[in-house]
Design a protein around this motif. Structure first.
Motif, PDB file in Angstrom:
ATOM      1  N   GLN A 230      70.572 -72.990  82.218  1.00 47.01           N
ATOM      2  CA  GLN A 230      69.490 -72.132  82.694  1.00 47.01           C
ATOM      3  C   GLN A 230      69.703 -71.717  84.150  1.00 47.01           C
ATOM      4  O   GLN A 230      69.429 -70.570  84.519  1.00 47.01           O
ATOM      5  CB  GLN A 230      68.163 -72.876  82.553  1.00 47.01           C
ATOM      6  CG  GLN A 230      66.954 -72.102  83.040  1.00 47.01           C
ATOM      7  CD  GLN A 230      65.679 -72.895  82.846  1.00 47.01           C
ATOM      8  OE1 GLN A 230      65.621 -73.854  82.081  1.00 47.01           O
ATOM      9  NE2 GLN A 230      64.635 -72.507  83.558  1.00 47.01           N
ATOM     10  N   ARG A 234      69.858 -67.783  85.465  1.00 50.77           N
ATOM     11  CA  ARG A 234      68.951 -67.184  86.436  1.00 50.77           C
ATOM     12  C   ARG A 234      69.714 -66.587  87.620  1.00 50.77           C
ATOM     13  O   ARG A 234      69.358 -65.521  88.140  1.00 50.77           O
ATOM     14  CB  ARG A 234      67.949 -68.235  86.922  1.00 50.77           C
ATOM     15  CG  ARG A 234      66.917 -68.642  85.870  1.00 50.77           C
ATOM     16  CD  ARG A 234      66.134 -67.445  85.395  1.00 50.77           C
ATOM     17  NE  ARG A 234      65.056 -67.800  84.469  1.00 50.77           N
ATOM     18  CZ  ARG A 234      64.384 -66.930  83.753  1.00 50.77           C
ATOM     19  NH1 ARG A 234      64.687 -65.638  83.828  1.00 50.77           N
ATOM     20  NH2 ARG A 234      63.423 -67.317  82.939  1.00 50.77           N
ATOM     21  N   GLN A 258      64.179 -73.160  76.430  1.00 53.34           N
ATOM     22  CA  GLN A 258      62.877 -73.383  77.038  1.00 53.34           C
ATOM     23  C   GLN A 258      62.079 -72.093  77.266  1.00 53.34           C
ATOM     24  O   GLN A 258      60.966 -72.134  77.756  1.00 53.34           O
ATOM     25  CB  GLN A 258      63.034 -74.109  78.384  1.00 53.34           C
ATOM     26  CG  GLN A 258      63.374 -75.582  78.244  1.00 53.34           C
ATOM     27  CD  GLN A 258      64.779 -75.796  77.715  1.00 53.34           C
ATOM     28  OE1 GLN A 258      65.740 -75.300  78.285  1.00 53.34           O
ATOM     29  NE2 GLN A 258      64.902 -76.537  76.628  1.00 53.34           N
ATOM     30  N   ARG A 457      60.386 -78.781  77.494  1.00 55.56           N
ATOM     31  CA  ARG A 457      60.906 -78.428  78.819  1.00 55.56           C
ATOM     32  C   ARG A 457      60.397 -77.056  79.266  1.00 55.56           C
ATOM     33  O   ARG A 457      60.321 -76.117  78.485  1.00 55.56           O
ATOM     34  CB  ARG A 457      62.423 -78.440  78.807  1.00 55.56           C
ATOM     35  CG  ARG A 457      63.005 -79.825  78.628  1.00 55.56           C
ATOM     36  CD  ARG A 457      64.477 -79.878  78.948  1.00 55.56           C
ATOM     37  NE  ARG A 457      64.978 -81.238  78.878  1.00 55.56           N
ATOM     38  CZ  ARG A 457      64.894 -82.120  79.853  1.00 55.56           C
ATOM     39  NH1 ARG A 457      64.325 -81.779  80.984  1.00 55.56           N
ATOM     40  NH2 ARG A 457      65.370 -83.339  79.722  1.00 55.56           N
ATOM     41  N   GLY A 458      60.083 -76.987  80.538  1.00 55.36           N
ATOM     42  CA  GLY A 458      59.600 -75.745  81.113  1.00 55.36           C
ATOM     43  C   GLY A 458      58.099 -75.587  81.028  1.00 55.36           C
ATOM     44  O   GLY A 458      57.522 -74.728  81.697  1.00 55.36           O
ATOM     45  N   ASN A 462      58.508 -76.029  86.569  1.00 55.46           N
ATOM     46  CA  ASN A 462      59.644 -76.932  86.783  1.00 55.46           C
ATOM     47  C   ASN A 462      59.496 -77.780  88.048  1.00 55.46           C
ATOM     48  O   ASN A 462      60.479 -78.262  88.590  1.00 55.46           O
ATOM     49  CB  ASN A 462      60.943 -76.119  86.867  1.00 55.46           C
ATOM     50  CG  ASN A 462      61.266 -75.438  85.559  1.00 55.46           C
ATOM     51  OD1 ASN A 462      61.369 -76.088  84.524  1.00 55.46           O
ATOM     52  ND2 ASN A 462      61.391 -74.120  85.583  1.00 55.46           N
ATOM     53  N   ARG A 469      52.708 -80.203  87.269  1.00 55.16           N
ATOM     54  CA  ARG A 469      53.054 -79.576  85.993  1.00 55.16           C
ATOM     55  C   ARG A 469      51.966 -79.796  84.950  1.00 55.16           C
ATOM     56  O   ARG A 469      51.647 -78.907  84.152  1.00 55.16           O
ATOM     57  CB  ARG A 469      54.396 -80.106  85.508  1.00 55.16           C
ATOM     58  CG  ARG A 469      55.562 -79.512  86.287  1.00 55.16           C
ATOM     59  CD  ARG A 469      56.831 -80.311  86.175  1.00 55.16           C
ATOM     60  NE  ARG A 469      57.327 -80.426  84.825  1.00 55.16           N
ATOM     61  CZ  ARG A 469      58.433 -81.090  84.493  1.00 55.16           C
ATOM     62  NH1 ARG A 469      59.148 -81.683  85.452  1.00 55.16           N
ATOM     63  NH2 ARG A 469      58.840 -81.164  83.261  1.00 55.16           N
TER      64      ARG A 469
END
Length: 820
Positions: A230, A234, A258, A457-458, A462, A469
Motif C-alpha cells: 500500500q 500511494r 484494505q 485493516r484500514g 491508520n 482509530r
C-alpha cells in the motif's frame, strides 16, 4: 450456463473432469488465467448425479475475488447474487434457501467446517487458486480430507490452480493412488515481454512512475502495475498525479485489500469510452480478478509477505522477489482480451534465479489460531492432519506456549472451557480473549470494536493510537464500517460509554505491556523485547503502553498500533504477575555491584530502591560474571602471576591438555564463577580485588602435585654459572632467557628445563645488553660462529673477556681491570 455463453478453454476439459469426479472423490485441475475455471466449473458440476440436492462450496483467497466470481456466475444464470449462486464472506454475505453454489473466502470455510465437521448438505468443496497457499486454504483442505476419511466418504474435493505442482497435490488428495490431474489450455493472447531493469540509484517509485509515463506514451489500452504494498502504491499515485497533471483521459486507481468497495470497484470496472486507466495493485490482482481493458502490465517484481518470528513473537512484513509462478501470472494479465505487453523492472538474466513458487504461509505464519482450531477439531498436534507442508515445529511450540499462557489449552494440548469460549469467536485467539475477559468488566462491546479495527485493516484510519482509530470507526458511516459494527455486536454487543482502550488491549497482549525507556519513542515490552515509536507521535509521551502490533526485526522493531496505559492500569491488570525482589547487578562503568529492591512486570521494571550490597554467594557470582564481561585483563595482574599463567600454558602445550588446566582469558572468563567467586565474599567492586586475592584464586586451580611439578619443570628463573638469576619468558613457542654471553662461559652443555628435556632458547647479549645471537645449541655455537662473533665483539668491547675457548673459560659479569 446459457447457450449464449461464449466458449472458453476450460470447456474442453469439463467432460473429463466430470468423469474423474464420478469415478473418484478427488481431483486436481490445473488451468492458466483466462481459461474460465472459476466461473465454469461449479456450474458444470451442479447437475452431476452425485451432487443431488447438495450444495457446492467454492473457496476464494480474498473477498474481492469471491465477490467477482459470484457476480460472474450469477450473471451467467441471469440471476442476482443470492439466488442459485450465493456468497458468504465476513462482510456482505448473500445466501438464500435456493442457493446451490456458495462462494466463500478461505477463512469462512475453516469456520464452516469447524462448526459442522460433516459439512451437512455440501456435496463438493472446490479450492480455487490454491497455488497461493494461504494458511486458511491449507487448513481447510486438511480438515476436509480428514472429514472425508472419517465422516463423509461421499464428499468430493477439487483443487484448482493456475500454477501448481499438480502431482504433489494429487498425491495428498489420493494417498497411495494419486488423484487424477486434469490440465486445461489457456485462452491467452500473445504477450511481448520487455525487460526494462532498474536504476539502483533511484527509489522504486521513481522507476515505476517513469515506466508508466513511457507506456502511456507508447502503448494503447489500460495499464496494470504490480507493486509490493500500500505504501508504494500511494507514493506512485502521488508521483503520477504530479507528472500527469493536465493529461486528459487517464484515471489512476489504487487496488489493495484494505480499500473500501467503492474504490475497489473503480479499479475493476471498465473505463468509460475514450478514457484509459492505470491500476496500481498489490498481488491481489494476480489471479481471480478480471480488470477489463488491460493490455499493458508493469511488474516491479516484488511482493510483500508476512514473516512470523516465533522466538520474538513478531510478524514482520518482508519485501521479497516474486516467484516465477507469480511473475508468470502477472504477465498473463496483459493477454486476457487482446495481444499485450509485459514490462519487467529487472534484468532478463535475473528471471532464472526466481523461486519457482511462493513460500506457503503455513511455513512463516503465527500458528496460534491454527493450533486453537486444531484443538477444537480434536487434534492436539497439527502434524496429525494431512497438510501439504507440515507446520514448523518451532512455530507450533511457540503457539502452544501462548495458548497455554492465556488458558486456552491445558498441559496436554486439549481445549479448556476458556479455549472453547475463545474458539467460538471468529477472531484471533488474543483478540477473542480480550472480548471474553471484557465481559466481566461490562466492556465487551468496546473490546469488540477494538477487535474489529485490528482485524479489518484500514478501518478507522491508520493512526498508531488505537483509541483514535476506534473513535473514528464509531463515527464512520461507510458501508464497510456499518458491516463491521454489525459483526462487532455479534461478538460482544454494542459499544457503550467512553472507557479507555489501553486496559482492554492489555487483556489481549499482556506480554506487550510496555514502559518508556527514557528516550523519546523507545519502549521495553514485558516480554523483554524493545520497540519504538516515532518521537513525534503523541503516544511517545506516554510512560506505559499496551502494544497491539509490531513490525520489523528484533533489532529495530516498530510499534504500529498501541494505546495508552496508566500506572494504575498496569498495577490493576497485571497485579498477579508483578514480582518484588532484591536484585544485585554489576555496573560496568563503576566496575562495582549495585543492589536494589525492584518491582517488575516480567522484563519491565516498575520501581527501584537502592540497598546495601549483600555479602552472599549470589553477589559474589554477579561480581565475578561482571568482571568477566568487561574482560579478565581488568584484574590486577602482576608480572609474577602473568608468568605463572604462561608457564602453565607452556607445559600444557608440551605435555597435553589432559594434565594441565586451560588458563587462557577465554577459559578463565567462562569459569569465573567457579574459581573467582568463592574468593569474593564481601567484595563489592573490582577496586577491592588485590594481587593477593587474585593469586589465591588462581592458585586454587592448580593441585598441589602440579604446583610442585611446575616449580621443578618450568622454573621462574635460570641460574647462570655466575650465580645470576635470569627470568624465563614462557610467552612464546619455547621458553627464552636473555643473558650476556660472558655469564655462560664454562658451559659445555645447553641449558634446559623439565629435567633436561626441553632446551631453553638463548638470546645472547653483548656487554651493552644488545642481541648478538639466538641459539638452542650452545656447544655448537662455541664451536661454530663464536669465532666471528668474538672478532666483532673484541673490537667493540675491548675491556671485556673474549676467549678463544669459552667452554673452558670461567664465567664472569665483570670487565677486565684498566691497563690489562
Amino acid at each position: 450456463m446459457t447457450e449464449a455463453s461464449p466458449r472458453l478453454p476450460i470447456d474442453e476439459v469439463l467432460a473429463p473432469l466430470r468423469a474423474a469426479l464420478a469415478r473418484g472423490r478427488n481431483a486436481v485441475l490445473v488451468a492458466p488465467p483466462g481459461a474460465g475455471k472459476t466461473t465454469r466449473v461449479p456450474l458444470a458440476l451442479l447437475s452431476e448425479p452425485w451432487v443431488g440436492d447438495g450444495r457446492i462450496v467454492m473457496l476464494e483467497p480474498r473477498r474481492l475475488a469471491a465477490q467477482g466470481a459470484a457476480a460472474r456466475m450469477a450473471e451467467t444464470l441471469s440471476q442476482p447474487v443470492g439466488e442459485r449462486v450465493g456468497i458468504r464472506v465476513r462482510l456482505g454475505s448473500k445466501i438464500s434457501a435456493r442457493t446451490r453454489i456458495e462462494v466463500v473466502t478461505e477463512g469462512v470455510f475453516a469456520r464452516m467446517i469447524l462448526d459442522d465437521p460433516e459439512l451437512s448438505g455440501i456435496a463438493a468443496v472446490i479450492f480455487d487458486e490454491f497455488h497461493e497457499r494461504s494458511l486458511d486454504a491449507d487448513f481447510g483442505l486438511a480438515l476436509a480430507l480428514d472429514a472425508q476419511a472419517g465422516l463423509r466418504p461421499d464428499l468430493r474435493l477439487l483443487v484448482m490452480s493456475a500454477t501448481l505442482d499438480g502431482a504433489r497435490v494429487a498425491g495428498l488428495l489420493g494417498g497411495e493412488t494419486p488423484a487424477p490431474v486434469i490440465e486445461s489450455a489457456g485462452r491467452a493472447f500473445p504477450v511481448e515481454t520487455r525487460y526494462r531493469g532498474r536504476n539502483p540509484s533511484r527509489r522504486l517509485e521513481e522507476d515505476v512512475a517513469e515506466a508508466v509515463r513511457a507506456a502511456l506514451a507508447a502503448e494503447t489500452g489500460s495499464i496494470l502495475v504490480f507493486l509490493p504494498g500500500q505504501g508504494e502504491i500511494r507514493r506512485v499515485q502521488a508521483l503520477l498525479q504530479e507528472r500527469l497533471a493536465g493529461a486528459s483521459g487517464v484515471d489512476i486507481a489504487p487496488l489493495y485489500g484494505q480499500l473500501d468497495r467503492a474504490a475497489q470497484s473503480l479499479a475493476i470496472r471498465p473505463s468509460p469510452p475514450g478514457r484509459r486507466k492505470v491500476v496500481l495493485a498489490t498481488s491481489i490482482a494476480e489471479t481471480s480478478l478480471t480488470i477489463d481493458g488491460v493490455r499493458v502490465v508493469i511488474d516491479s517484481g516484488l511482493a510483500r509477505v508476512p514473516r512470523y518470528e516465533p522466538d520474538i513473537g513478531i510478524t514482520r512484513l518482508e519485501t521479497v522477489r516474486a516467484s516465477r509462478a507469480a511473475a508468470d501470472q502477472r504477465r498473463g494479465r496483459a493477454g486476457r482480451t487482446e495481444p499485450g505487453v509485459c514490462i519487467r523492472l529487472w534484468e532478463e538474466a535475473a528471471t532464472g534465479a526466481l523461486a519457482p513458487f511462493s513460500t506457503p504461509e503455513i511455513l512463516s505464519a503465527d500458528l496460534a489460531p491454527l493450533l486453537l482450531d486444531c484443538a477444537a477439531w480434536g487434534v492436539d498436534d497439527p502434524a496429525r492432519l494431512p497438510f501439504l507442508d507440515p507446520p514448523p515445529a518451532a512455530a507450533v511450540t511457540e503457539a502452544r506456549k501462548l495458548l497455554q499462557g492465556i488458558g486456552a489449552l491445558d498441559v496436554d494440548g486439549r481445549l479448556t472451557d476458556t479455549g472453547r469460549a475463545l474458539q467460538a469467536l471468529p477472531l484471533p485467539p488474543r483478540l477473542a480473549r480480550m472480548v471474553v475477559e471484557a465481559r466481566r468488566m461490562k466492556e465487551s462491546g468496546l473490546a469488540a470494536h477494538i477487535a474489529a479495527v485490528l482485524v479489518e485493516r484500514g478501518l478507522g484510519g491508520n493512526a498508531v493510537d488505537l483509541a483514535e482509530r476506534v473513535r473514528l470507526f464509531g463515527r464512520d458511516r461507510s458501508p464497510r464500517a456499518d458491516d463491521m459494527r454489525h459483526l462487532a455486536r455479534q461478538w460482544g454487543g454494542a459499544a457503550a460509554g467512553d472507557a479507555p482502550v489501553g486496559p482492554l488491549l492489555a487483556l489481549a497482549f499482556p506480554d506487550r505491556i510496555a514502559r518508556a525507556r527514557g528516550r523519546d519513542g523507545a519502549y521495553l515490552l514485558a516480554n523483554g523485547r524493545g520497540a519504538a515509536l516515532d518521537p513525534a507521535e503523541p503516544l511517545a509521551r506516554e510512560e506505559f503502553l499496551a502494544v497491539a502490533e509490531i513490525v520489523g526485526s528484533a533489532a529495530s522493531a516498530r510499534i504500529v498500533s498501541a494505546a495508552a496505559l496508566t500506572r494504575e492500569d498496569v498495577e490493576r491488570l497485571a497485579g498477579e504477575r508483578i514480582t518484588e525482589a532484591t536484585e544485585v547487578t554489576f555496573d560496568a562503568q563503576a566496575r562495582a555491584l549495585r543492589a536494589r529492591r525492584t518491582r517488575r512486570l516480567d522484563a519491565v521494571v516498575l520501581d527501584r530502591k537502592p540497598l546495601p550490597v549483600p555479602a552472599d554467594d549470589t553477589a559474589a557470582a554477579v561480581l565475578a560474571r561482571g568482571i568477566a564481561s568487561i574482560g579478565i585483563a581488568a584484574l590486577p595482574w602482576t608480572k609474577q602471576l602473568a608468568q605463572w599463567r604462561t608457564r602453565i600454558a607452556f607445559l600444557r602445550a608440551a605435555e597435553g591438555a589432559d594434565i594441565w588446566p586451560d588458563l587462557s582469558d577465554e577459559a578463565l572468563a567462562a569459569t569465573v564463577e567457579a574459581w573467582l567467586a568463592p574468593h569474593l565474599a564481601g567484595v563489592t567492586g573490582l577496586a577491592q580485588i588485590d594481587a593477593g586475592l587474585l593469586d589465591a584464586a588462581l592458585k586454587s586451580l592448580l593441585p598441589w602435585d602440579l604446583q610442585q611439578r611446575l616449580e621443578r619443570e618450568a622454573p621462574t628463573h635460570f641460574t647462570a654459572p655466575t650465580g645470576s638469576r635470569i627470568a624465563v619468558d614462557y610467552s612464546g613457542e619455547s621458553p627464552v632467557i636473555a643473558i650476556r654471553v660472558q655469564e655462560l662461559f664454562g658451559l659445555d652443555t645447553h641449558p634446559a628445563i623439565a629435567g633436561g628435556r626441553l632446551p631453553l632458547t638463548l638470546e645472547l647479549l653483548s656487554p651493552a645488553h644488545r642481541p648478538i645471537q639466538i641459539t638452542r645449541d650452545l656447544p655448537g655455537f662455541w664451536r661454530g660462529s663464536w669465532a666471528a662473533v668474538r672478532t666483532d665483539m673484541r673490537g667493540r668491547y675491548p675491556r671485556h673477556v673474549w676467549p678463544e675457548d669459552p667452554a673452558n673459560t670461567a664465567a664472569t659479569t665483570r670487565a677486565k681491570p684498566r691497563g690489562t
